[in-house]
Scaffold this active site. Sequence first.
Site, PDB file in Angstrom:
ATOM      1  N   GLY A  81      57.166 -87.993  54.952  1.00 15.86           N
ATOM      2  CA  GLY A  81      57.132 -88.328  56.373  1.00 15.86           C
ATOM      3  C   GLY A  81      56.996 -87.119  57.279  1.00 15.86           C
ATOM      4  N   ARG A 121      47.772 -97.633  59.120  1.00 19.25           N
ATOM      5  CA  ARG A 121      47.922 -98.527  57.968  1.00 19.25           C
ATOM      6  C   ARG A 121      46.956 -99.715  58.043  1.00 19.25           C
ATOM      7  NH1 ARG A 121      54.433 -97.692  56.879  1.00 19.25           N
ATOM      8  NH2 ARG A 121      54.021 -96.111  55.284  1.00 19.25           N
ATOM      9  N   LYS A 149      67.163 -80.618  52.619  1.00 18.12           N
ATOM     10  CA  LYS A 149      68.249 -80.631  51.638  1.00 18.12           C
ATOM     11  C   LYS A 149      67.776 -80.540  50.196  1.00 18.12           C
ATOM     12  CE  LYS A 149      70.888 -83.834  54.440  1.00 18.12           C
ATOM     13  NZ  LYS A 149      71.508 -85.145  54.469  1.00 18.12           N
TER      14      LYS A 149
HETATM   15  P1  ADP Z   1      59.625 -84.929  54.183  1.00 15.54           P
HETATM   16  O1  ADP Z   1      59.952 -86.015  55.167  1.00 15.54           O
HETATM   17  O2  ADP Z   1      58.244 -84.390  54.367  1.00 15.54           O
HETATM   18  O3  ADP Z   1      59.916 -85.322  52.751  1.00 15.54           O
HETATM   19  P2  ADP Z   1      62.198 -83.676  54.600  1.00 15.54           P
HETATM   20  O4  ADP Z   1      62.663 -84.919  55.270  1.00 15.54           O
HETATM   21  O5  ADP Z   1      62.772 -83.350  53.281  1.00 15.54           O
HETATM   22  O6  ADP Z   1      60.592 -83.679  54.510  1.00 15.54           O
HETATM   23  O7  ADP Z   1      62.517 -82.413  55.509  1.00 15.54           O
HETATM   24  C1  ADP Z   1      62.078 -82.268  56.825  1.00 15.54           C
HETATM   25  C2  ADP Z   1      63.134 -81.672  57.682  1.00 15.54           C
HETATM   26  O8  ADP Z   1      63.605 -80.439  57.172  1.00 15.54           O
HETATM   27  C3  ADP Z   1      62.619 -81.354  59.059  1.00 15.54           C
HETATM   28  O9  ADP Z   1      63.292 -82.162  59.998  1.00 15.54           O
HETATM   29  C4  ADP Z   1      62.917 -79.873  59.267  1.00 15.54           C
HETATM   30  O10 ADP Z   1      63.386 -79.566  60.567  1.00 15.54           O
HETATM   31  C5  ADP Z   1      64.004 -79.645  58.245  1.00 15.54           C
HETATM   32  N1  ADP Z   1      64.121 -78.216  57.897  1.00 15.54           N
HETATM   33  C6  ADP Z   1      63.175 -77.414  57.415  1.00 15.54           C
HETATM   34  N2  ADP Z   1      63.634 -76.153  57.271  1.00 15.54           N
HETATM   35  C7  ADP Z   1      64.905 -76.149  57.681  1.00 15.54           C
HETATM   36  C8  ADP Z   1      65.938 -75.139  57.802  1.00 15.54           C
HETATM   37  N3  ADP Z   1      65.706 -73.882  57.448  1.00 15.54           N
HETATM   38  N4  ADP Z   1      67.143 -75.526  58.257  1.00 15.54           N
HETATM   39  C9  ADP Z   1      67.371 -76.808  58.621  1.00 15.54           C
HETATM   40  N5  ADP Z   1      66.458 -77.792  58.546  1.00 15.54           N
HETATM   41  C10 ADP Z   1      65.238 -77.473  58.077  1.00 15.54           C
HETATM   42 MG    MG Z   2      61.805 -86.654  56.030  1.00 17.99          MG
END
Ligand code: ADP
Ligand code: MG
Length: 396
Positions: free
Chosen positions: A354, A36, A197
Amino acid sequence: MRFKTLDDADLSGKRALVRVDLNVPMEDGRVTDDTRLRAARPTVDKLRAGGAKVILLAHFDRPKGKVVPSMSLKPVVEPLAKVLGAPVAFAEDCVGPKAREAVAALKSGGVLLLENVRFHAGEEANERQFADALASNGDLYVNDAFSAAHRAHASTEALARRLPAYAGEQMRLELDALDRALGHPERPVMGIVGGSKVSTKLDLLKHLVTKLDKLAIGGGMANTFLYAQGHDVGASYCEKDLAETAREIIRIAGQNNCKLFLPLDVVVAEKMAPGAPARVRDPGSIDDDERILDAGPETVERLCRAMNNSKTLIWNGPLGVFEMPPFDKGTLTAARHAAELARSGKLVAVAGGGDTVAALNAAGVSADFTFVSTAGGAFLEWMEGKALPGVAALAQ
Ligand code: ADP
Ligand code: MG
């Protein structure tokens, strides 16, 4: 939206109040990642070259309107000076006599960092008087903190309405990239949304299916879609109460000619643990004790093919539990493919979020993407189609 940029500004001798993002990761008072700080440099360089007095405004952590010494910006001064290659003065308050004196002492081309704006309750309340007090130290305002633009705070919103306001270089870069990815993309435009989710990404999914030509759904949230289509997902993470919402998203996609890609096959294991024995299953044959932890090879292959036939890709959310090999494979394979297409100029590839950024870094492909946003919440709200107050306040 149109913005004034620094190319439009008369800078010489002017006091430029510059909102930057200095909310860097810190351990024991030391900056552990200076991404950053480096992002702030182009704007600061341009202002200094134009002979402006550069006054940096930023928040750090969440002091909630009170002075919290452990959330001071002071430890950022030296690392910032190093990145900028210039001395950085510091004032222990962002308004009042300390700020005023430090600003008065500043010479053209000099840089001053003011203490955490969130030490004052007026910041997050977007309060008029506080914004007036900030504005009294500047002749013009530059917002270079896209990552804070989803908040209507005094230093991101009210201040922009009090002084001639400009988009900084990083802000401009980010807005241009986002516009290329979703505002006015070259088509076909494809999305990948994954992560854990559905519930945190409902607005995102509903908006994207009205904008994109294709959308691949992966990660934990795909389980909810599979369940909604009548599949038994065993012990997988699944938001069963959102099955109807998932069906609604499928319907909206159909109405908007957005082709949805749900998993054709999945990688399952009995335990969510690094190195757990993994099997490939089709969505119709998952045992009660099995958990879906990654996209299967056929799914990933189809995704890569869909990228080959797209001009633009926007990606948020990993396709699997990428923190635990071997469940990182789907995400890494898709990321490397997108990066290769982007590198050879065949695809505009933009990503953010993130965990997504962490996954792309793990794959070693961030630099090959057209743009990777580290803006977090602001990136997601923008992807949801929401107006960002800090951006709206800059619009001419
Ligand atoms: P970002 O931070 O990029 O927006 P998210 O926070 O929505 O992404 O999601 C990331 C998380 O989703 C990771 O910690 C990953 O382990 C989890 N994840 C991905 N696929 C699965 C799955 N099939 N079951 C449980 N958790 C999952
Ligand atoms: Mg996340």
